[in-house]
Design a protein around this motif. Structure first.
Motif, PDB file in Angstrom:
ATOM      1  N   UNK A   3       0.817  -1.213   0.000  1.00 17.94           N
ATOM      2  CA  UNK A   3       0.000   0.000   0.000  1.00 17.94           C
ATOM      3  C   UNK A   3       0.856   1.270   0.000  1.00 17.94           C
ATOM      4  N   UNK A   4       2.006   1.224   0.670  1.00 17.18           N
ATOM      5  CA  UNK A   4       2.898   2.381   0.694  1.00 17.18           C
ATOM      6  C   UNK A   4       3.542   2.632  -0.665  1.00 17.18           C
ATOM      7  N   UNK A   5       3.928   1.569  -1.351  1.00 15.33           N
ATOM      8  CA  UNK A   5       4.624   1.740  -2.634  1.00 15.33           C
ATOM      9  C   UNK A   5       3.667   1.936  -3.808  1.00 15.33           C
ATOM     10  N   UNK A   6       2.558   1.227  -3.816  1.00 20.17           N
ATOM     11  CA  UNK A   6       1.638   1.278  -4.958  1.00 20.17           C
ATOM     12  C   UNK A   6       0.564   2.352  -4.831  1.00 20.17           C
ATOM     13  N   UNK A   7       0.188   2.701  -3.607  1.00 27.64           N
ATOM     14  CA  UNK A   7      -0.842   3.712  -3.340  1.00 27.64           C
ATOM     15  C   UNK A   7      -2.107   3.531  -4.201  1.00 27.64           C
ATOM     16  N   UNK A   8      -2.792   2.395  -4.033  1.00 25.59           N
ATOM     17  CA  UNK A   8      -4.022   2.186  -4.814  1.00 25.59           C
ATOM     18  C   UNK A   8      -5.104   3.179  -4.404  1.00 25.59           C
ATOM     19  N   UNK A   9      -6.051   3.421  -5.310  1.00 23.61           N
ATOM     20  CA  UNK A   9      -7.128   4.365  -4.986  1.00 23.61           C
ATOM     21  C   UNK A   9      -8.354   3.676  -4.405  1.00 23.61           C
ATOM     22  N   UNK A  10      -8.378   2.353  -4.412  1.00 20.42           N
ATOM     23  CA  UNK A  10      -9.453   1.583  -3.775  1.00 20.42           C
ATOM     24  C   UNK A  10      -8.935   0.185  -3.479  1.00 20.42           C
ATOM     25  N   UNK A  11      -9.626  -0.520  -2.589  1.00 18.90           N
ATOM     26  CA  UNK A  11      -9.221  -1.875  -2.225  1.00 18.90           C
ATOM     27  C   UNK A  11     -10.442  -2.784  -2.198  1.00 18.90           C
ATOM     28  N   UNK A  12     -10.229  -4.016  -2.586  1.00 19.74           N
ATOM     29  CA  UNK A  12     -11.273  -5.044  -2.553  1.00 19.74           C
ATOM     30  C   UNK A  12     -10.795  -6.157  -1.629  1.00 19.74           C
ATOM     31  N   UNK A  48      -4.274   3.723   6.896  1.00 22.01           N
ATOM     32  CA  UNK A  48      -3.018   4.457   7.120  1.00 22.01           C
ATOM     33  C   UNK A  48      -2.562   5.250   5.898  1.00 22.01           C
ATOM     34  N   UNK A  49      -2.798   4.704   4.707  1.00 19.94           N
ATOM     35  CA  UNK A  49      -2.329   5.405   3.503  1.00 19.94           C
ATOM     36  C   UNK A  49      -3.456   6.119   2.761  1.00 19.94           C
TER      37      UNK A  49
END
Length: 92
Positions: A3-12, A48-49
């Motif tokens: 999550x820190x490196x990729x910084x997605x805009x949503x999660x499933x 957190x991100x």
């Protein structure tokens, strides 16, 4: 780290642990414990991100066949066959 490196805009968050009916029944504590830990880690990382939204669907097999809709969380485990009981507890 993802999550820190990729910084997605949503999660499933669609599965923490998948097993057959016999496994989830025989090892109910482990099944619930592992699932809750994975869910907590993913949700915490998202928060957190700043990942929003977090889609967290439940499996349709955990809902009692004849339950009224919408179903309340506490009602999920009522009237279930033994095969789905622990999955319902984990997802509740």
């Amino acid at each position: 780290m993802y999550f820190l490196t990729e910084k997605p805009d949503k999660a499933y968050l669609v599965a923490a642990e998948v097993s057959g009916n016999c496994v989830s029944h025989k090892y109910a504590y482990s099944f619930i414990d592992d699932g809750i830990k994975v869910q907590a880690i993913i949700i915490d990382a998202c928060l957190r991100v700043g990942v929003r939204p977090i889609l967290f669907p439940g499996s349709t097999c955990i809902y009692p066949k004849l339950a009224q809709r919408p179903i309340e969380v506490y009602e999920q485990a009522l009237g279930l066959c033994g095969d789905c009981q622990w999955q319902a507890v984990q997802e509740a």
